[in-house]
Design an enzyme around this catalytic site. Structure first.
Site, short mmCIF file in Angstrom:
data_model
loop_
_atom_site.label_atom_id
_atom_site.label_comp_id
_atom_site.label_asym_id
_atom_site.label_seq_id
_atom_site.Cartn_x
_atom_site.Cartn_y
_atom_site.Cartn_z
N HIS A 2 -16.33 -6.57 -16.23
CA HIS A 2 -17.02 -7.14 -17.39
C HIS A 2 -17.74 -6.05 -18.19
CE1 HIS A 2 -17.12 -11.72 -16.95
NE2 HIS A 2 -16.21 -11.29 -16.09
N GLY A 18 -16.57 -0.40 -23.03
CA GLY A 18 -16.35 0.80 -22.25
C GLY A 18 -17.27 0.83 -21.04
N HIS A 37 -8.62 -10.75 -7.79
CA HIS A 37 -8.98 -12.10 -7.34
C HIS A 37 -8.61 -12.32 -5.89
CE1 HIS A 37 -9.11 -13.97 -11.68
NE2 HIS A 37 -10.00 -13.04 -11.47
N ASP A 56 -8.99 -16.58 -2.89
CA ASP A 56 -7.86 -16.44 -1.96
C ASP A 56 -8.22 -17.21 -0.70
OD1 ASP A 56 -5.98 -15.71 -0.09
OD2 ASP A 56 -6.35 -13.55 -0.22
#
Length: 335
Positions: free
Chosen positions: A68, A74, A196, A251
């Protein structure tokens, strides 16, 4: 003639972008702090190990904060700045409100220790980049080189996040556009989304997949989901309105381990977010998902390349930034 002019202009823009990136890269070096703060990496490593052992979700949280932070303006620690009466900072943008406090706490602790060890030397953005790398490696992911010398941003505004981060309700085409705008390919998109494989998501981010899907009734769920998985999520999120902090692992198979199970899950209909499962449905991304599902080494290699590229994206060097004394405030208003 117009087409030739357009093609030339496009090539020129790309060339300038590459030149600017190379110029920034030239100022980043692996041994940037070798003389000015030689114990820096050891201090970060010790702090990372302690934090991850006490709170196993730290790795996923820090990786998310890193993405994020880097993808908006940057890798410059602009996400760490606190808002005040005069400015709503990046951290308080709607999309960043769910960023985990553990990651911010870790970087703040490391910064405080380094300020005692070598005051005014190590930037918050470099701390975040190294801590992220160490945490990924600690939970089973690949180790990669991080070049150092970033400066921290001089600005941070909530509005700067608009259109720069992928949203859970976007289509794959829209997400590809977000990544391409920052110079990242479809393959790099899929590789980075492999992050993720660790972490969790709140029920509100996928509730429309498991309840009243397309107005089909309270128990209707997205047919692309494995039925038992969808029903399990319905049970887990039964009280999400009363408690919006309820979350489930991205997961379901190996939630605390950085591996390629995330991609194998997509093949089985076990993708948690709509954007996760859509990677297996779209013809542009499905072959890459299948490659990573069958070959963890290929995933790790591409993830390393994408992370190294991301860690250099939009970095500030020289007078374009500063080394903050504390990560949550610019130096001119630090106390």
């Amino acid at each position: 003639m117009a087409r030739r002019h357009y093609a030339f202009t496009t090539l020129l823009v790309v060339a300038v972008a590459v030149a600017c990136l190379s110029f920034a890269d030239a100022k980043l070096t692996v041994n940037y702090y070798k003389k000015t703060c030689p114990r820096m990496e050891k201090i970060i490593s010790e702090a990372v190990t302690s934090k991850q052992l006490s709170n196993p979700t730290t790795a996923a949280g820090t990786l998310r904060v890193f993405f994020h932070d880097c993808f908006v303006s940057g890798c410059d620690a602009s996400t760490f700045i606190s808002s005040n009466h005069f400015n709503k900072a990046e951290r308080d943008a709607d999309i960043n409100l769910s960023l985990p406090g553990d990651a911010f706490d870790l970087i703040t602790r490391v910064k405080s220790t380094l300020e005692l060890e070598c005051p005014g030397i190590v930037s918050c953005s470099d701390i975040l980049a190294l801590a992220t790398r160490d945490l990924i490696s600690m939970v089973g992911g690949p180790f990669y080189t991080v070049r150092l010398g970033r400066k921290d941003s001089l600005t941070s505004t909530a509005s700067s996040t608009d259109g720069h981060l992928p949203l859970t309700n976007q289509t794959i085409t829209e997400i590809i556009g977000v990544f391409q705008k920052n110079g990242f390919t479809v393959q790099e998109l899929v590789a980075l989304t492999g992050a993720h494989t660790i972490g969790f998501s709140h029920c509100k981010e996928y509730i429309n997949r498991i309840h009243n899907y397309k107005h089909g009734g309270p128990n209707a769920f997205d047919p692309s989901m494995e039925p038992r998985y969808a029903k399990g999520l319905q049970a887990a999120c039964a009280k999400w309105k009363e408690d919006p902090t309820i979350a489930t692992f991205n997961d379901i198979m190996t939630p605390g381990k950085f591996d390629n199970l995330y991609f194998k899950n997509l093949e089985r209909g076990l993708g948690l977010l709509a954007t996760d499962q859509a990677l297996f449905e779209d013809k542009r991304t499905k072959p890459i998902v299948q490659l990573y599902a069958s070959n963890q080494t290929a995933f790790f290699n591409d993830f390393v390349y994408a992370m190294e590229k991301l860690s250099r994206f939009g970095v500030k060097t020289g007078r374009k930034g500063e080394v903050r004394r504390r990560c949550d405030a610019f130096n001119q208003i630090s106390t």
